[in-house]
Design a protein around this motif. Structure first.
Motif, PDB file in Angstrom:
ATOM      1  N   PHE A 187      25.860  63.660  24.450  1.00 53.93           N
ATOM      2  CA  PHE A 187      26.983  63.290  23.340  1.00 53.93           C
ATOM      3  C   PHE A 187      28.540  63.929  22.892  1.00 53.93           C
ATOM      4  CE2 PHE A 187      24.641  59.562  23.865  1.00 53.93           C
ATOM      5  CZ  PHE A 187      25.729  58.703  23.547  1.00 53.93           C
ATOM      6  N   VAL A 239      37.391  60.784  25.070  1.00 55.12           N
ATOM      7  CA  VAL A 239      35.666  60.502  25.751  1.00 55.12           C
ATOM      8  C   VAL A 239      36.132  59.622  25.944  1.00 55.12           C
ATOM      9  CG1 VAL A 239      35.120  58.779  23.907  1.00 55.12           C
ATOM     10  CG2 VAL A 239      35.981  61.058  22.306  1.00 55.12           C
ATOM     11  N   PRO A 240      36.908  58.870  26.678  1.00 59.84           N
ATOM     12  CA  PRO A 240      37.174  57.736  27.959  1.00 59.84           C
ATOM     13  C   PRO A 240      36.952  58.449  28.855  1.00 59.84           C
ATOM     14  CG  PRO A 240      39.465  57.760  26.762  1.00 59.84           C
ATOM     15  CD  PRO A 240      38.550  58.985  26.383  1.00 59.84           C
ATOM     16  N   PRO A 279      31.965  65.804  24.515  1.00 56.57           N
ATOM     17  CA  PRO A 279      33.852  64.751  24.798  1.00 56.57           C
ATOM     18  C   PRO A 279      34.273  65.443  23.320  1.00 56.57           C
ATOM     19  CG  PRO A 279      31.998  63.079  23.415  1.00 56.57           C
ATOM     20  CD  PRO A 279      31.167  64.034  24.695  1.00 56.57           C
ATOM     21  N   VAL A 332      30.031  59.379  33.077  1.00 56.21           N
ATOM     22  CA  VAL A 332      28.599  58.665  32.747  1.00 56.21           C
ATOM     23  C   VAL A 332      28.499  57.472  32.863  1.00 56.21           C
ATOM     24  CG1 VAL A 332      27.091  58.046  30.422  1.00 56.21           C
ATOM     25  CG2 VAL A 332      28.430  60.295  30.465  1.00 56.21           C
ATOM     26  N   LEU A 333      29.919  56.619  32.874  1.00 57.32           N
ATOM     27  CA  LEU A 333      29.153  54.838  33.395  1.00 57.32           C
ATOM     28  C   LEU A 333      29.267  55.548  35.003  1.00 57.32           C
ATOM     29  CD1 LEU A 333      31.860  52.967  30.883  1.00 57.32           C
ATOM     30  CD2 LEU A 333      28.921  53.414  30.496  1.00 57.32           C
ATOM     31  N   TRP A 367      35.344  61.531  29.531  1.00 55.78           N
ATOM     32  CA  TRP A 367      34.099  61.681  29.418  1.00 55.78           C
ATOM     33  C   TRP A 367      32.887  60.624  30.258  1.00 55.78           C
ATOM     34  CZ3 TRP A 367      30.416  60.302  26.150  1.00 55.78           C
ATOM     35  CH2 TRP A 367      29.280  60.303  26.097  1.00 55.78           C
ATOM     36  N   LEU A 368      33.030  59.786  29.167  1.00 59.14           N
ATOM     37  CA  LEU A 368      32.822  58.443  29.339  1.00 59.14           C
ATOM     38  C   LEU A 368      32.970  57.185  30.814  1.00 59.14           C
ATOM     39  CD1 LEU A 368      30.935  56.114  27.727  1.00 59.14           C
ATOM     40  CD2 LEU A 368      32.664  54.995  27.301  1.00 59.14           C
TER      41      LEU A 368
END
Length: 227
Positions: free
Chosen positions: A151, A107-108, A154, A114-115, A110-111
């Motif tokens: 979404f 999750v971190p 992840p 995206v950011l 992948w995020l």
């Protein structure tokens, strides 16, 4: 003695202290640190060659902006391979069979991709949610579908790694239990089952390395879309 086949996937505890931290730190202890000498030994030379080959193969499709992730992706690759391989040893625990750990890694990262896309090229990042040439009536539906697929990425990363390792470990334990039970009743069948177990163990070693590579490769593909 285990009361269930799935007890091997439970987090080990010694005197009430979780041993997950030890499993996390052990891979870093096993890797030799580079020496300041001009000539390294064979182990350090092999390690450096592997890291250079993997990094060059992973970062070739990426733009220059994605090369900043070289250290993170290479370290993650070595870390996952080490934990997966150590989990194949007897009386050990594989942390990557825990979905919580895999999601905490997926999750971190992948995020972050995206950011980065939203910060550097927001138009292109948002453009992935709507394919070019889409008919007007399908625009709301496709935006919802692409957002859900974004979404789910992840979750797919974490579940893929967890499911492959859990299935392999469980299958190895089932075959080993069958060989042990059949040893006194049907030695020939037990010997054949042991050969199957040996072949499955070799396959599981390959799966442990391939799944770590696939995890990092998919992250690099997500990064490629946003740099």
């Amino acid at each position: 003695m285990m009361t269930s086949f799935f007890d091997q996937f439970m987090s080990p505890v010694l005197l009430g202290i979780p041993l997950m931290a030890l499993a996390f730190l052990l891979p870093w202890i096993l890797f030799p640190s580079p020496a300041p000498r001009w000539l390294n030994n064979r182990l350090l030379a092999l390690q450096s060659w592997f890291i250079n080959q993997f990094t060059s193969q992973l970062l070739t499709p990426l733009n220059v902006g994605g090369h900043k992730w070289a250290l993170i992706l290479t370290s993650l690759m070595l870390y996952l391979i080490s934990m997966n391989m150590l989990g194949l040893l007897p009386y050990t625990f594989t942390p990557t069979t825990q979905l919580s750990l895999n999601m905490a890694l997926a999750v971190p990262l992948w995020l972050a991709t995206v950011l980065i896309g939203m910060q550097n090229q927001p138009t292109a990042a948002l453009g992935h949610l709507l394919p070019e040439g889409t008919p007007v009536p399908l625009i709301p539906v496709l935006i919802i579908i692409e957002t859900i697929s974004l979404f789910i990425r992840p979750l797919a990363l974490g579940v893929r790694l967890t499911a492959n390792l859990t299935a392999g470990h469980l299958l190895m334990q089932l075959i080993a239990t069958a060989a042990f039970v059949l040893l006194s009743m049907m030695p020939t069948v037990a010997a054949i089952t042991s050969i199957v177990l040996l072949l499955l163990t070799i396959l599981e070693v390959a799966v442990a390395m391939i799944q770590a590579y696939v995890f990092v490769l998919l992250l690099s593909l997500y990064l490629q879309e946003n740099v």
